[in-house]
Design a protein around this motif. Structure first.
Motif, PDB file in Angstrom:
ATOM      1  N   UNK A  62      13.113   2.519   2.751  1.00 22.34           N
ATOM      2  CA  UNK A  62      13.201   1.075   3.005  1.00 22.34           C
ATOM      3  C   UNK A  62      13.730   0.351   1.774  1.00 22.34           C
ATOM      4  N   UNK A  63      13.247   0.735   0.595  1.00 21.23           N
ATOM      5  CA  UNK A  63      13.722   0.092  -0.628  1.00 21.23           C
ATOM      6  C   UNK A  63      15.212   0.355  -0.824  1.00 21.23           C
ATOM      7  N   UNK A  64      15.662   1.570  -0.537  1.00 20.11           N
ATOM      8  CA  UNK A  64      17.081   1.895  -0.674  1.00 20.11           C
ATOM      9  C   UNK A  64      17.919   1.047   0.284  1.00 20.11           C
ATOM     10  N   UNK A  65      17.451   0.896   1.514  1.00 21.28           N
ATOM     11  CA  UNK A  65      18.159   0.071   2.490  1.00 21.28           C
ATOM     12  C   UNK A  65      18.243  -1.371   2.011  1.00 21.28           C
ATOM     13  N   UNK A  66      17.202  -1.823   1.334  1.00 20.37           N
ATOM     14  CA  UNK A  66      17.172  -3.202   0.814  1.00 20.37           C
ATOM     15  C   UNK A  66      17.925  -3.328  -0.511  1.00 20.37           C
ATOM     16  N   UNK A 152       5.417  -6.640  -2.400  1.00 20.30           N
ATOM     17  CA  UNK A 152       5.287  -8.099  -2.467  1.00 20.30           C
ATOM     18  C   UNK A 152       6.581  -8.736  -2.973  1.00 20.30           C
ATOM     19  N   UNK A 153       7.186  -8.118  -3.970  1.00 18.21           N
ATOM     20  CA  UNK A 153       8.400  -8.681  -4.553  1.00 18.21           C
ATOM     21  C   UNK A 153       9.577  -8.618  -3.597  1.00 18.21           C
ATOM     22  N   UNK A 154       9.702  -7.517  -2.836  1.00 16.37           N
ATOM     23  CA  UNK A 154      10.903  -7.303  -2.040  1.00 16.37           C
ATOM     24  C   UNK A 154      10.711  -7.386  -0.524  1.00 16.37           C
ATOM     25  N   UNK A 155       9.483  -7.356  -0.052  1.00 14.78           N
ATOM     26  CA  UNK A 155       9.255  -7.362   1.394  1.00 14.78           C
ATOM     27  C   UNK A 155       8.117  -8.292   1.807  1.00 14.78           C
ATOM     28  N   UNK A 156       7.980  -9.393   1.140  1.00 22.31           N
ATOM     29  CA  UNK A 156       6.957 -10.377   1.498  1.00 22.31           C
ATOM     30  C   UNK A 156       7.516 -11.249   2.621  1.00 22.31           C
ATOM     31  N   UNK A 164      10.751  -5.710  12.633  1.00 21.24           N
ATOM     32  CA  UNK A 164      12.169  -5.570  12.953  1.00 21.24           C
ATOM     33  C   UNK A 164      12.887  -4.688  11.926  1.00 21.24           C
ATOM     34  N   UNK A 165      12.578  -4.864  10.642  1.00 18.40           N
ATOM     35  CA  UNK A 165      13.190  -4.036   9.600  1.00 18.40           C
ATOM     36  C   UNK A 165      12.793  -2.566   9.744  1.00 18.40           C
TER      37      UNK A 165
END
Length: 182
Positions: A62-66, A152-156, A164-165
């Motif tokens: 998920x972090x890589x996708x973001x 919290x920083x990237x998916x709040x 959906x993500x």
């Protein structure tokens, strides 16, 4: 009768572990912020964040996708077995133990729910904050708190947006039958 609650599978096996309570406490504490006035808005958001926290391989994806490089360093959770698998439910990943986990944390005075417009927000109490900070200083829990901070920083985001993500990023979850262990 609650039609949503009545359709949940029965909890089988041992009661939720102290590890599961600790993980949720750390997650809720990070989202409560330094003043304790934040929190996790709704069980759907809590479940989606916990899914990413509980499954580090999915977290990294998920972090890589973001577009976020998430250096997880020496994280023992990356190779450990999941203590209790989540299931595919109506709105994605879910753990039927959430009700007893949240009840245990509330009963111990570690988190406090507040309700607005039928949405519960969970935040740590001063005692919960103190325990979460002590846990975060241990070698075992420091990586979990680190991942919670990255969440919290990237998916709040709202619970619906997180769902959906997760559906966009992990089509295998969308395709799974309800009740399937993830």
């Amino acid at each position: 009768m609650n039609p949503v609650h009545d359709t949940l599978p029965a909890i089988s096996g041992p009661p939720p572990s102290a590890d599961a309570q600790a993980r949720l406490l750390l997650l809720i504490d990070v989202f409560s912020g330094t003043t304790g006035d934040g929190g996790v808005e709704g069980r759907m958001k809590l479940a989606k964040l916990d899914f990413l926290l509980r499954y580090p391989d999915r977290f990294k994806q998920m972090m890589a996708v973001r577009g976020v490089e998430a250096d997880l360093g020496e994280d023992p959770w990356l190779t450990g077995a999941i203590e209790q698998s989540m299931i595919r439910y109506r709105y994605g990943p879910w753990d039927p133990a959430y009700y007893s986990l949240l009840g245990a944390l509330i009963g111990k005075g570690l988190i406090q729910p507040s309700h607005r417009d039928a949405i519960a927000t969970y935040r740590t109490t001063p005692a919960g904050r103190q325990l979460a900070r002590a846990l975060a200083e241990t070698d075992s829990w420091r990586p979990v708190r680190h991942r919670a901070r990255l969440l919290r920083r990237h998916l709040n985001l709202s619970g619906t947006r997180l769902k959906d993500l997760i559906y966009q990023t992990f089509p295998d979850i969308v395709e799974a039958n309800w009740g399937t262990a993830l």
